[in-house]
Design a protein around this motif. Structure first.
Motif, PDB file in Angstrom:
ATOM      1  N   GLU A   1      44.983  40.862  21.494  1.00 42.42           N
ATOM      2  CA  GLU A   1      44.096  40.061  22.341  1.00 42.42           C
ATOM      3  C   GLU A   1      44.281  40.436  23.816  1.00 42.42           C
ATOM      4  N   MET A   2      45.521  40.512  24.238  1.00 44.62           N
ATOM      5  CA  MET A   2      45.807  40.870  25.632  1.00 44.62           C
ATOM      6  C   MET A   2      45.406  42.320  25.929  1.00 44.62           C
ATOM      7  N   LEU A   3      45.671  43.208  24.986  1.00 43.50           N
ATOM      8  CA  LEU A   3      45.320  44.612  25.184  1.00 43.50           C
ATOM      9  C   LEU A   3      43.810  44.824  25.198  1.00 43.50           C
ATOM     10  N   ASN A   4      43.072  44.038  24.419  1.00 45.58           N
ATOM     11  CA  ASN A   4      41.618  44.158  24.447  1.00 45.58           C
ATOM     12  C   ASN A   4      41.047  43.719  25.791  1.00 45.58           C
ATOM     13  N   GLN A   5      41.662  42.726  26.409  1.00 45.76           N
ATOM     14  CA  GLN A   5      41.244  42.339  27.759  1.00 45.76           C
ATOM     15  C   GLN A   5      41.490  43.493  28.728  1.00 45.76           C
ATOM     16  N   LEU A   6      42.671  44.088  28.625  1.00 41.61           N
ATOM     17  CA  LEU A   6      43.010  45.239  29.465  1.00 41.61           C
ATOM     18  C   LEU A   6      42.067  46.406  29.192  1.00 41.61           C
ATOM     19  N   LEU A   7      41.718  46.598  27.937  1.00 41.93           N
ATOM     20  CA  LEU A   7      40.800  47.676  27.559  1.00 41.93           C
ATOM     21  C   LEU A   7      39.422  47.453  28.171  1.00 41.93           C
ATOM     22  N   ALA A   8      38.913  46.230  28.079  1.00 38.66           N
ATOM     23  CA  ALA A   8      37.596  45.921  28.658  1.00 38.66           C
ATOM     24  C   ALA A   8      37.593  46.179  30.157  1.00 38.66           C
TER      25      ALA A   8
END
Length: 198
Positions: free
Chosen positions: A50-57
């Motif tokens: 979840e946190m990495l997907n925010q960073l990815l976006a």
């Protein structure tokens, strides 16, 4: 000498493309593969994804902003910034891929499409039109700040959860290159005369 060929019963294959194929998703966004050979449990991997997907976006957003500014930059520092923005774009392409691969490695699903990125990113969207160089750079610096703050948050959460891989990725692979890029472009905002009086 002629070789007699035996006729076989062969079923002909249908080679016509099947357009508009539809199927159910094989894994929903926001989930992780429960039973996989990984030392972290599913709950930890879900939180990290979840946190990495925010960073990815946000990384996808800054990557694309670099390309926008590469195309639209103008003025006396055009050549230098045109090249620098494109160099940073290429570096962000690699960072995006690194983050996405970590999410997949943890058993998650990556965010990928522009519309989904636009909904999730915390990086403010620039206007479609052309902006002056100081505004372009300020936007990029703000985006880098958002990403660097997230890296710190992710690293701390990963450390608490015992996720050494995500901790290392957040600091070594993502934070440090963003710090460097931020420094490089920030130097273009220092007030210096282009021509020194004699």
């Amino acid at each position: 000498m002629a070789v007699a060929m035996k006729k076989q019963n062969v079923t002909e294959l249908d080679v016509t493309p099947h357009w508009h194929a539809q199927a159910k998703e094989i894994q929903q966004y926001g989930s992780v593969i429960e039973d996989m050979p990984h030392y972290l449990d599913a709950k930890v991997r879900t939180k990290m994804c979840e946190m990495l997907n925010q960073l990815l976006a946000d990384s996808i957003a800054i990557r694309d902003m670099y390309k926008k500014h590469h195309w639209q930059v103008s003025g006396p520092t055009f050549y230098q910034l045109h090249l620098l923005f494109d160099k940073h774009f290429e570096e962000q392409v690699e960072l995006v891929d690194t983050i996405a691969e970590r999410i997949q490695l943890l058993g998650g699903v990556t965010i990928a499409m522009g519309g989904d990125v636009a909904e999730l990113t915390k990086v403010p969207r620039p206007p479609r039109g052309k902006e002056e160089v100081p505004v372009q750079i300020s936007r990029l610096l703000e985006a880098h700040k958002i990403i660097m703050q997230q890296c710190k948050k992710i690293a701390d959460a990963a450390d608490d959860a015992g996720d050494d891989g995500t901790n290392d990725l957040a600091i070594s692979d993502i934070l440090r290159p963003n710090e460097l890029q931020s420094w490089f472009i920030g130097q273009h905002l220092v007030e210096m005369p282009l021509v020194f009086p004699k």
